[in-house]
Enzyme design. Structure first.
Site, mmCIF file in Angstrom:
data_model
loop_
_atom_site.group_PDB
_atom_site.id
_atom_site.type_symbol
_atom_site.label_atom_id
_atom_site.label_comp_id
_atom_site.label_asym_id
_atom_site.label_seq_id
_atom_site.Cartn_x
_atom_site.Cartn_y
_atom_site.Cartn_z
ATOM 1 N N ALA A 122 0.877 30.567 -47.836
ATOM 2 C CA ALA A 122 0.737 31.410 -49.171
ATOM 3 C C ALA A 122 0.099 30.087 -49.969
ATOM 4 C CB ALA A 122 2.242 31.565 -49.763
ATOM 5 N N LYS A 128 -1.394 22.317 -53.613
ATOM 6 C CA LYS A 128 -0.876 21.883 -52.403
ATOM 7 C C LYS A 128 -2.005 21.787 -51.334
ATOM 8 C CE LYS A 128 3.561 23.404 -54.061
ATOM 9 N NZ LYS A 128 3.031 24.576 -55.048
ATOM 10 N N ASP A 146 -3.876 33.699 -48.221
ATOM 11 C CA ASP A 146 -3.243 34.209 -49.371
ATOM 12 C C ASP A 146 -3.411 35.740 -49.341
ATOM 13 O OD1 ASP A 146 -1.671 32.910 -51.915
ATOM 14 O OD2 ASP A 146 -2.297 35.046 -52.382
ATOM 15 N N CYS A 247 10.149 27.201 -55.837
ATOM 16 C CA CYS A 247 10.159 26.558 -57.525
ATOM 17 C C CYS A 247 11.264 27.519 -57.950
ATOM 18 C CB CYS A 247 8.891 26.763 -57.979
ATOM 19 S SG CYS A 247 8.177 28.267 -58.387
#
Lengths: 321, 155
Positions: A122, A128, A146, A247
């Site tokens: 993803a 990243k 994605d 997150c």
């Protein structure tokens, strides 16, 4: 990078955070009011940290490098006008990436190396992925996927600005992609599953997260995350490693997901220790009425008040056969 | 590949020949992938063409590597990344900008400079390679894409 908190936290969210943090809830709530530090990552594909540091200091910016072993990570201490960091010549030329420190941690844990075959399941918007390319020195291959074409365009633009030449960008729903890759016989050395999540860790930068938060979403995201991580493990070569990250603080999206795959792949995978340059807390082994594997203590919970960052969760899983 | 085409040895050599003629560049470090009729991408990954074909059976490939050059008529125009990636090899048709000119250039402005050359030239300021301009009699035409431009100062 951040703005002051201008929203109300939902009572159930607060109750859950109190369960997680106990007496520390007050320091957690305090830090939510504080804007995030302005952190950047030097793009070593284009410039050395020393050279970038010198250029930015010549502009009058006060910069610190908080981690001795990671000179590419920098914090800008000078108060700058909104958007100024993203408008500088150095940013436009791809010499640095504006990236929150917690968001740099999954790649520090994954440690992708030159010549490896790496999957970023993803990938958008690409902070990243571009960090991965830098760690790999553009040698080896990254498949950066994605599901959204809009987000893929942002990923493409960021990868281009960073000069990340070793990535192939693909568009497919993550679980379906893993199934097809398995059918074609692909096996990866490293995989990053930075899963879509409820974003509880991003409250300092996104008030929308607080407004949209609800427990139903957490349950449905947890199901999706289990599917993504299970599918990714199917295409990890023996000896290979996955970093699973979110997150969010919600254990249903973190420890529960890792516990699920430990049961699905019993004797085939194990959780590995992660060494990070910031304060991490052990993963939980109990949450509400649930018990999780003791191995999950090796995963990392990052709370905003511990390091003045956003919140994050990481687990590194190795396929042993 | 239907959407993206990996150039074969002969086709890659033709691109390298043009790059050598224009800028002194002798080799492109990786595969060259063409998207449409004019956009060239540099891919430095280590998947073979066969593996890439297998990957394409799995999913739609949106992009491979980084956009580094555009074919314009019979010439090549390097992007910012193209000029940065190949900078060690570039030894002709380079135009050195001073600081003020570099700022104007990065704002997307054409520069009213007589270079004495015609055609594509690499724009450079000290160690920064800033893509390609097109020199004509009176000016240097600018191709910095909008999303890479410096903002005009307010007031």
């Amino acid at each position: 990078m951040g703005s002051k908190r201008e929203y109300e936290l939902k009572p159930l969210f607060l109750e859950r955070m109190k369960k997680l943090l106990g007496k520390e809830i007050n320091s957690y709530l305090e830090i939510l009011k504080k804007p995030l530090q302005n952190s950047i990552r030097c793009n070593t594909l284009k410039i050395s940290p020393e050279e970038l540091l010198s250029r930015l200091r010549n502009k009058g910016w006060e910069i610190i490098q908080p981690f001795k072993n990671h000179p590419e990570i920098m914090i800008i201490k000078t108060d700058l006008a909104p958007g100024e960091i993203g408008r500088s010549m150095e940013h436009l030329l791809g010499y640095y990436y504006v990236q929150e420190i917690a968001s740099m941690l999954p790649i520090l844990a994954l440690k992708p190396k030159p010549r490896e075959l790496v999957l970023d399941l993803a990938a958008a918007p690409g902070s990243k992925t571009s960090q991965m390319a830098a760690e790999m020195e553009n040698i080896g291959t990254i498949i950066a996927n994605d599901v959204s074409i809009g987000r893929l365009k942002i990923l493409a633009s960021n990868m281009e600005r960073c000069g990340a030449t070793n990535a192939i960008l693909t568009k497919k729903e993550g679980i379906a992609l893993c199934k097809r890759l398995k059918q074609e016989g692909f096996l990866f050395d490293k995989i990053l599953v930075d899963a879509p999540c409820s974003g509880e860790g991003t409250l300092r930068s996104s008030s929308a997260t607080a407004i949209m938060w609800n427990p139903k979403t957490i349950r449905s995201l947890s199901r999706l995350q289990k599917g993504l991580l299970t599918s990714a493990l199917e295409i990890l070569r023996p000896g290979g490693e996955i970093v699973y990250s979110t997150c969010t603080h919600a254990p249903e999206e973190n420890e529960e997901v890792v516990d699920f795959v430990l049961n699905e792949f019993k004797g085939i995978v194990k959780v590995e220790e992660i060494k990070l340059p910031i304060k991490c807390r052990s993963g939980l082994t109990t949450w509400l009425d649930n018990q999780y594997s003791k191995q999950i203590e090796k995963s990392c919970r990052i709370y905003p008040q511990d390091n003045d960052t956003e919140g994050f969760f990481l687990a590194k899983i190795r396929r042993i056969k | 590949m239907s959407y993206l085409k990996i150039l074969n040895q002969k086709e890659k050599a033709e691109i390298e020949y043009k790059l050598h003629e224009q800028f002194g560049i002798s080799s492109v470090p990786g595969m060259i992938v063409m998207r449409g009729q004019e956009r060239l991408f540099l891919f430095s990954g280590n998947l073979s063409e066969e593996e890439i074909n297998k990957l394409e059976k799995c999913t739609f490939i949106e992009r491979m590597g980084v956009y580094f050059a555009k074919i314009v008529d019979d010439s090549l125009r390097l992007s910012i990344e193209g000029s940065q990636i190949l900078k060690e090899q570039i030894d002709k048709n380079i135009f050195e900008l001073d600081e003020k000119q570099a700022e104007e250039w990065m704002k997307g402005h054409e520069l009213p400079i007589k270079t004495g050359s015609h055609g594509f030239i690499i724009m450079k300021h000290e160690g920064d390679f800033l893509g390609t301009g097109k020199a004509s009699e009176e000016k240097i035409g600018n191709f910095i894409p909008k999303n890479r431009r410096l903002k005009e100062k307010q007031g």
